[in-house]
Write an enzyme that holds these catalytic residues in place. Structure first.
Site, PDB file in Angstrom:
ATOM      1  N   ASP A  91       5.358  58.399  84.321  1.00  0.00           N
ATOM      2  CA  ASP A  91       5.935  57.131  84.651  1.00  0.00           C
ATOM      3  C   ASP A  91       4.849  56.861  85.786  1.00  0.00           C
ATOM      4  O   ASP A  91       4.995  57.301  86.814  1.00  0.00           O
ATOM      5  CB  ASP A  91       7.280  56.975  84.869  1.00  0.00           C
ATOM      6  N   HIS A 148       3.749  65.113  81.622  1.00  0.00           N
ATOM      7  CA  HIS A 148       3.838  65.496  80.025  1.00  0.00           C
ATOM      8  C   HIS A 148       2.364  65.430  79.533  1.00  0.00           C
ATOM      9  O   HIS A 148       1.696  64.781  80.058  1.00  0.00           O
ATOM     10  CB  HIS A 148       4.671  64.512  79.345  1.00  0.00           C
ATOM     11  N   SER A 251       2.658  61.301  93.972  1.00  0.00           N
ATOM     12  CA  SER A 251       1.210  61.500  93.962  1.00  0.00           C
ATOM     13  C   SER A 251       0.481  60.809  92.798  1.00  0.00           C
ATOM     14  O   SER A 251       0.884  59.864  92.350  1.00  0.00           O
ATOM     15  CB  SER A 251       0.755  62.977  93.869  1.00  0.00           C
TER      16      SER A 251
END
Length: 287
Positions: A91, A148, A251
């Site tokens: 995200d 992911h 980050s």
């Protein structure tokens, strides 16, 4: 762009990056009932959608780090496309994307850096990406912080590159040359059906640590030189969309993809919000 941004970037050079990050690493892991009001204030301030979390009750999180690394409930981020579809590892907000031009990656107006330096000077590993594709993603405090797999892949190399810990907030990235090649980072390289793929997990100011599912916590242990570990004998294969690691606080990720007929999503422009497992593009002409 704010007129103070260049001054903030200059100030960031003088900060004791690693000392501050080690302090945050400790504070984020404090488990105490007294942390709860701060967690609730943080959720309100940054607009975290706790309804998407596997555990929506803020009281169930004993520390800041537990909240940052919260899991999502099943079905919240369905896997888009087919095996030829590159999906977002996080995200995040898009910082930049496009072609790698003669081995150089666009950072921001007036700034670029080389694939080789991003990979810690490993020229042999950088060559396959010379005319490939890249996507840079920024994770803000409100985002889900687990990472992911963009494609099915088998781990071949893991590189830890020590460095600075500049903030990677967009207002700083515009004013610090080669920031992703200067910050500490963990780069994982995978073999995929389309060629090599690299995910560069960029450390940053106040990032407590970076973890992977195959090696656990890699930073913050101190190092002076880049290290490259070859993993083929371990046969670590991860499916598209599977968890591969996490940031303990936020980050950026720089995703490197091999040359080929990759069509990036037309909406993949700077400041676009993307969700983990959503389509970033697709290799055409493949089953």
């Amino acid at each position: 762009m704010s007129a103070v941004d260049p001054w903030l970037a200059r100030l960031s050079h003088a900060l004791p990056h690693h000392a501050l990050s080690r302090l945050v690493h400790r504070l984020a892991r404090i488990e105490s009932p007294r942390v709860q009001p701060l967690l609730r204030a943080f959720v309100r301030r940054f607009g975290l959608d706790m309804s998407e979390a596997a555990e929506p009750d803020i009281a169930a999180y004993p520390s800041f780090n537990a909240l940052f690394t919260r899991a999502l409930r099943d079905g919240v981020r369905p896997l888009e496309g087919d095996p030829a579809t590159v999906v977002s590892p996080a995200d995040a907000r898009v910082s930049a994307s496009g072609r790698i031009e003669a081995g150089r990656i666009f950072q921001a107006k007036g700034h670029d850096y080389s694939v080789e330096e991003l990979l810690g000077g490993e020229n042999d590993l950088a060559v396959p990406f010379r005319d490939g594709h890249f996507v840079t993603l920024y994770l803000s405090p409100r985002h889900y912080h687990r990472l992911h797999m963009p494609l099915d892949g088998t781990l071949t190399h893991a590189i830890h590159v020590p460095g600075r810990l500049f903030s990677v907030a967009p207002r700083i990235v515009r004013h610090v040359p080669r920031i992703y090649a200067r910050n500490e980072r963990v780069v994982a390289l995978f073999d995929t059906r389309f060629g090599p793929m690299a995910t560069a997990l960029i450390g940053a100011q106040n990032v407590g640590s970076i973890e992977t599912v195959w090696a656990g916590e890699i930073t913050p242990p101190a190092a002076r030189e880049a290290s490259c570990v070859t993993w083929p004998e371990r046969d670590i294969a991860l499916e598209r969309g599977a968890e591969m690691g996490r940031f303990n606080l936020g980050s950026s990720v720089v995703l490197l993809l091999p040359p080929g007929p990759l069509e990036l999503e037309p909406a993949l422009t700077p400041e676009t919000e993307v969700q983990v497992r959503s389509a970033l593009g697709r290799y055409t002409g493949r089953d």
